[in-house]
Write a protein that holds these residues in place. Structure first.
Motif, PDB file in Angstrom:
ATOM      1  N   TRP A   1      50.490  38.384  48.490  1.00 26.15           N
ATOM      2  CA  TRP A   1      50.199  37.931  47.088  1.00 26.15           C
ATOM      3  C   TRP A   1      51.234  38.465  45.792  1.00 26.15           C
ATOM      4  O   TRP A   1      51.886  39.472  46.866  1.00 26.15           O
ATOM      5  CB  TRP A   1      48.890  39.532  46.890  1.00 26.15           C
ATOM      6  CG  TRP A   1      47.820  38.595  48.320  1.00 26.15           C
ATOM      7  CD1 TRP A   1      47.781  38.432  48.342  1.00 26.15           C
ATOM      8  CD2 TRP A   1      46.848  39.942  48.535  1.00 26.15           C
ATOM      9  NE1 TRP A   1      46.406  37.507  48.967  1.00 26.15           N
ATOM     10  CE2 TRP A   1      45.787  39.361  49.370  1.00 26.15           C
ATOM     11  CE3 TRP A   1      46.449  41.168  47.918  1.00 26.15           C
ATOM     12  CZ2 TRP A   1      44.603  39.776  50.007  1.00 26.15           C
ATOM     13  CZ3 TRP A   1      45.854  41.377  49.361  1.00 26.15           C
ATOM     14  CH2 TRP A   1      44.854  40.937  49.858  1.00 26.15           C
TER      15      TRP A   1
ATOM     16  N   PRO B   1      48.215  30.155  42.370  1.00 29.47           N
ATOM     17  CA  PRO B   1      46.859  30.286  41.592  1.00 29.47           C
ATOM     18  C   PRO B   1      47.032  31.548  41.261  1.00 29.47           C
ATOM     19  O   PRO B   1      48.069  32.377  42.118  1.00 29.47           O
ATOM     20  CB  PRO B   1      45.664  30.646  43.070  1.00 29.47           C
ATOM     21  CG  PRO B   1      46.202  30.941  44.231  1.00 29.47           C
ATOM     22  CD  PRO B   1      47.552  29.588  43.999  1.00 29.47           C
TER      23      PRO B   1
ATOM     24  N   VAL C   1      49.208  34.047  46.004  1.00 21.43           N
ATOM     25  CA  VAL C   1      48.474  34.601  45.461  1.00 21.43           C
ATOM     26  C   VAL C   1      49.574  35.464  43.792  1.00 21.43           C
ATOM     27  O   VAL C   1      49.900  36.173  44.478  1.00 21.43           O
ATOM     28  CB  VAL C   1      47.075  34.600  45.720  1.00 21.43           C
ATOM     29  CG1 VAL C   1      46.330  34.870  44.035  1.00 21.43           C
ATOM     30  CG2 VAL C   1      46.674  34.239  46.045  1.00 21.43           C
TER      31      VAL C   1
ATOM     32  N   VAL D   1      45.147  35.050  39.737  1.00 24.74           N
ATOM     33  CA  VAL D   1      43.778  36.023  40.050  1.00 24.74           C
ATOM     34  C   VAL D   1      43.976  37.536  39.229  1.00 24.74           C
ATOM     35  O   VAL D   1      45.042  37.549  38.639  1.00 24.74           O
ATOM     36  CB  VAL D   1      43.637  36.357  41.181  1.00 24.74           C
ATOM     37  CG1 VAL D   1      43.161  34.764  41.548  1.00 24.74           C
ATOM     38  CG2 VAL D   1      44.565  36.911  41.767  1.00 24.74           C
TER      39      VAL D   1
ATOM     40  N   ARG E   1      39.304  38.145  47.792  1.00 19.75           N
ATOM     41  CA  ARG E   1      38.750  36.595  47.688  1.00 19.75           C
ATOM     42  C   ARG E   1      39.253  35.344  47.322  1.00 19.75           C
ATOM     43  O   ARG E   1      38.179  34.975  48.053  1.00 19.75           O
ATOM     44  CB  ARG E   1      37.609  37.361  45.564  1.00 19.75           C
ATOM     45  CG  ARG E   1      36.102  38.722  46.765  1.00 19.75           C
ATOM     46  CD  ARG E   1      36.401  38.100  44.704  1.00 19.75           C
ATOM     47  NE  ARG E   1      35.525  40.049  45.212  1.00 19.75           N
ATOM     48  CZ  ARG E   1      35.430  40.786  43.641  1.00 19.75           C
ATOM     49  NH1 ARG E   1      35.830  40.120  42.558  1.00 19.75           N
ATOM     50  NH2 ARG E   1      35.092  41.617  43.365  1.00 19.75           N
ATOM     51  N   TYR E   2      39.482  35.501  46.720  1.00 17.15           N
ATOM     52  CA  TYR E   2      40.412  33.713  46.866  1.00 17.15           C
ATOM     53  C   TYR E   2      41.006  33.183  48.195  1.00 17.15           C
ATOM     54  O   TYR E   2      40.787  32.443  48.350  1.00 17.15           O
ATOM     55  CB  TYR E   2      41.786  33.946  46.185  1.00 17.15           C
ATOM     56  CG  TYR E   2      42.294  32.529  45.704  1.00 17.15           C
ATOM     57  CD1 TYR E   2      41.773  31.476  44.987  1.00 17.15           C
ATOM     58  CD2 TYR E   2      43.532  32.296  46.640  1.00 17.15           C
ATOM     59  CE1 TYR E   2      42.402  30.044  45.397  1.00 17.15           C
ATOM     60  CE2 TYR E   2      44.074  30.753  47.083  1.00 17.15           C
ATOM     61  CZ  TYR E   2      43.277  29.748  45.988  1.00 17.15           C
ATOM     62  OH  TYR E   2      44.130  28.716  46.480  1.00 17.15           O
ATOM     63  N   CYS E   3      41.985  34.658  48.752  1.00 17.83           N
ATOM     64  CA  CYS E   3      41.926  34.255  50.381  1.00 17.83           C
ATOM     65  C   CYS E   3      41.173  33.914  50.877  1.00 17.83           C
ATOM     66  O   CYS E   3      40.767  32.853  52.077  1.00 17.83           O
ATOM     67  CB  CYS E   3      42.983  35.318  50.455  1.00 17.83           C
ATOM     68  SG  CYS E   3      44.955  35.417  49.748  1.00 17.83           S
TER      69      CYS E   3
ATOM     70  N   SER F   1      38.805  32.718  50.537  1.00 15.92           N
ATOM     71  CA  SER F   1      37.794  31.427  50.192  1.00 15.92           C
ATOM     72  C   SER F   1      38.761  29.987  50.898  1.00 15.92           C
ATOM     73  O   SER F   1      37.664  29.471  50.692  1.00 15.92           O
ATOM     74  CB  SER F   1      36.930  31.372  48.388  1.00 15.92           C
ATOM     75  OG  SER F   1      38.323  31.076  48.256  1.00 15.92           O
ATOM     76  N   GLN F   2      40.226  30.443  50.850  1.00 14.32           N
ATOM     77  CA  GLN F   2      40.860  29.349  51.302  1.00 14.32           C
ATOM     78  C   GLN F   2      40.030  29.687  52.894  1.00 14.32           C
ATOM     79  O   GLN F   2      41.448  28.790  53.832  1.00 14.32           O
ATOM     80  CB  GLN F   2      41.867  29.515  51.384  1.00 14.32           C
ATOM     81  CG  GLN F   2      42.451  29.659  49.061  1.00 14.32           C
ATOM     82  CD  GLN F   2      41.669  28.477  49.334  1.00 14.32           C
ATOM     83  OE1 GLN F   2      42.802  27.145  49.180  1.00 14.32           O
ATOM     84  NE2 GLN F   2      40.521  28.435  47.801  1.00 14.32           N
TER      85      GLN F   2
ATOM     86  N   CYS G   1      48.528  38.155  40.683  1.00 13.56           N
ATOM     87  CA  CYS G   1      47.915  38.682  40.047  1.00 13.56           C
ATOM     88  C   CYS G   1      48.274  39.596  39.156  1.00 13.56           C
ATOM     89  O   CYS G   1      49.750  40.186  39.322  1.00 13.56           O
ATOM     90  CB  CYS G   1      47.685  39.932  41.061  1.00 13.56           C
ATOM     91  SG  CYS G   1      47.138  39.515  42.908  1.00 13.56           S
TER      92      CYS G   1
ATOM     93  N   ASP H   1      40.542  40.526  43.601  1.00 18.97           N
ATOM     94  CA  ASP H   1      40.461  39.202  43.457  1.00 18.97           C
ATOM     95  C   ASP H   1      41.104  38.403  44.861  1.00 18.97           C
ATOM     96  O   ASP H   1      40.582  37.266  45.076  1.00 18.97           O
ATOM     97  CB  ASP H   1      40.623  38.142  41.991  1.00 18.97           C
ATOM     98  CG  ASP H   1      39.335  39.074  40.667  1.00 18.97           C
ATOM     99  OD1 ASP H   1      38.289  38.659  41.142  1.00 18.97           O
ATOM    100  OD2 ASP H   1      40.093  39.820  40.275  1.00 18.97           O
TER     101      ASP H   1
END
Length: 118
Positions: free
Chosen positions: A44, A98, A76, A100, A108-110, A112-113, A78, A105
């Motif tokens: 991140w 991405p 990601v 976020v 959450r994104y990670c 979801s991946q 941020c 977030d």
């Protein structure tokens, strides 16, 4: 550029500040290489303390994002400021990391991946 790092249980967090120094890209590249070697399943990048993001630094982040995507390690961004969002809009959407709004977030994104983040 100052790059601070925080090693979280399931991610490696880099906090960027001040992108105006000539050595900024080298420092960021070094920090990203360390993050990759950490073995953490995601990286991140917190840009909340970054006043300006140069296009060359953004391109470096995109290159690492693409390299990490091949290894199935999410990178990601941020807390990206408006000017950085405008720079990002100049690049092809499919090649951009991405973005976020917050670290929560990013988690959450990670998840979801299908990257386990506890």
């Amino acid at each position: 550029m100052e790059v601070y790092r925080e090693i979280l249980p399931e991610s490696y967090l880099l906090i960027l500040t001040d992108d105006s120094q000539p050595t900024a890209r080298a420092q960021l590249s070094y920090a990203l290489r360390r993050a990759i070697r950490s073995g953490k399943p995601s990286i991140w990048i917190d840009c909340s303390h970054l006043r300006n993001l140069s296009f060359s630094t953004l391109r470096l982040l995109v290159r690492y994002y693409q390299r990490l995507r091949e290894r199935q390690i999410p990178l990601v961004l941020c807390h990206l400021g408006d000017s950085a969002h405008q720079l990002l809009a100049r690049l092809p959407t499919t090649s951009c990391p991405p973005v976020v709004p917050s670290l929560l977030d990013a988690e959450r994104y990670c998840r979801s991946q299908h990257v386990p983040v506890h």
